[in-house]
Motif scaffolding. Structure first.
Motif, PDB file in Angstrom:
ATOM      1  N   GLU A   1       0.809  -1.181   0.035  1.00 24.16           N
ATOM      2  CA  GLU A   1      -0.002   0.032  -0.110  1.00 24.16           C
ATOM      3  C   GLU A   1       0.746   1.239   0.191  1.00 24.16           C
ATOM      4  OE1 GLU A   1      -2.422  -0.503   3.404  1.00 24.16           O
ATOM      5  OE2 GLU A   1      -3.867  -1.929   2.518  1.00 24.16           O
ATOM      6  N   ASN A   2       2.259   1.275   0.427  1.00 21.33           N
ATOM      7  CA  ASN A   2       3.099   2.443   0.565  1.00 21.33           C
ATOM      8  C   ASN A   2       4.347   1.967   0.400  1.00 21.33           C
ATOM      9  OD1 ASN A   2       1.179   4.790   1.794  1.00 21.33           O
ATOM     10  ND2 ASN A   2       0.767   2.803   3.184  1.00 21.33           N
ATOM     11  N   PRO A   3       4.698   1.633  -0.923  1.00 19.10           N
ATOM     12  CA  PRO A   3       5.990   1.246  -1.228  1.00 19.10           C
ATOM     13  C   PRO A   3       6.982   2.351  -0.735  1.00 19.10           C
ATOM     14  CG  PRO A   3       4.683   0.432  -2.993  1.00 19.10           C
ATOM     15  CD  PRO A   3       3.722   1.200  -1.973  1.00 19.10           C
ATOM     16  N   GLN A   4       7.923   2.020  -0.571  1.00 12.18           N
ATOM     17  CA  GLN A   4       9.175   3.360  -0.276  1.00 12.18           C
ATOM     18  C   GLN A   4       9.043   3.605   1.258  1.00 12.18           C
ATOM     19  OE1 GLN A   4      11.756   3.594  -2.131  1.00 12.18           O
ATOM     20  NE2 GLN A   4      10.666   1.983  -3.636  1.00 12.18           N
ATOM     21  N   LYS A   5       8.065   3.582   1.753  1.00 10.56           N
ATOM     22  CA  LYS A   5       7.588   4.070   3.255  1.00 10.56           C
ATOM     23  C   LYS A   5       8.434   3.268   4.144  1.00 10.56           C
ATOM     24  CE  LYS A   5       4.134   5.214   6.938  1.00 10.56           C
ATOM     25  NZ  LYS A   5       2.937   5.470   7.025  1.00 10.56           N
ATOM     26  N   VAL A   6       9.118   3.874   5.147  1.00  9.50           N
ATOM     27  CA  VAL A   6       9.838   3.136   6.085  1.00  9.50           C
ATOM     28  C   VAL A   6       8.739   2.913   7.471  1.00  9.50           C
ATOM     29  CG1 VAL A   6      11.769   3.183   7.782  1.00  9.50           C
ATOM     30  CG2 VAL A   6      12.113   4.164   5.505  1.00  9.50           C
ATOM     31  N   TYR A   7       8.827   1.728   7.734  1.00 16.19           N
ATOM     32  CA  TYR A   7       7.807   1.293   8.838  1.00 16.19           C
ATOM     33  C   TYR A   7       9.000   0.752  10.079  1.00 16.19           C
ATOM     34  CZ  TYR A   7       3.715   1.333   5.866  1.00 16.19           C
ATOM     35  OH  TYR A   7       2.938   1.538   5.070  1.00 16.19           O
TER      36      TYR A   7
END
Length: 221
Positions: free
Chosen positions: A166-172
């Motif tokens: 749902e949010n590629p590239q977002k750091v979790y």
């Protein structure tokens, strides 16, 4: 209402589970052995499985390994064994949750609700499929493919993958992932997320899709 398969050979515990689920309005199926449970699963629509380990014939651990070749139905293991190594092994082999006997019925019902919410969240998603590079996810059937190979993911692994897609590239952070997927407060030293990330990496055609961002968490690339 959801259908829950109860796999427990202790008659008293089985009756307690069935009565509690019936009162909540769930439909239930009853199995007293692993083989019976597998047969019921093949001929019925099941939304969640309550699985005892000490079953006659095909035991619970064997049943879990067997169904994970073809199904991502949420499985909550119920057992008298309270061993951390066993818990890690069960989660690695495909269990979605774990509760020990004696258990509080209200807690078990809450855990069931959490698992079913995960399934419902995916089923009401307006998109039918998600595609990212060589990965495809069918949100109706929960089928996941990577490099044209079907992946047999646990419920938690599936939810983590959806979160990343749902949010590629977002750091979790680990806390972000745990609280988004498990819907529970995160404890600093909990290694559950790391274990599920490792398992998911090993199942993807390209394990490098999940990057570790040192000191922060993970991202999908």
């Amino acid at each position: 209402m959801a259908t829950i398969l109860i796999m427990e050979d202790d008659q008293d515990i089985h009756s307690l589970l069935k009565e509690s689920l019936d009162l909540r309005g769930f439909d239930t199926l009853s199995a007293y052995s692993g083989t019976e449970g597998k047969l019921l699963l093949e001929h019925n629509q099941v939304d969640l499985i309550l699985l005892d380990l000490m079953l006659p014939g095909m035991n619970g651990e064997e049943f879990l390994l067997d169904i994970r070749h073809s199904s991502s139905i949420p499985v909550i293991v119920i057992t008298a064994k309270n061993d951390q190594n066993l818990k890690v092994e069960l989660l690695t082999n495909g269990a979605d949750d774990y509760i020990t006997k004696p258990f509080d019925v209200k807690e078990l019902l809450a855990r069931i609700d959490i698992q079913l919410r995960h399934v419902t969240k995916s089923s009401i998603n307006k998109k039918q499929e998600i595609h990212y590079k060589d990965i495809s996810v069918n949100l109706d059937t929960r089928e996941v493919k990577s490099n044209n190979q079907t992946l047999h993911l646990t419920g938690r692994e599936y939810e983590i993958l959806l979160l990343f897609l749902e949010n590629p590239q977002k750091v979790y952070s680990r806390a972000n992932i745990y609280e988004s997927v498990w819907k529970e407060p995160f404890f600093q030293n909990d290694q559950t997320v790391n274990m599920h990330i490792s398992n998911l990496r090993n199942k993807l055609a390209n394990p490098n899709y999940i990057k570790t961002v040192w000191g922060i968490g993970f991202k999908f690339d």
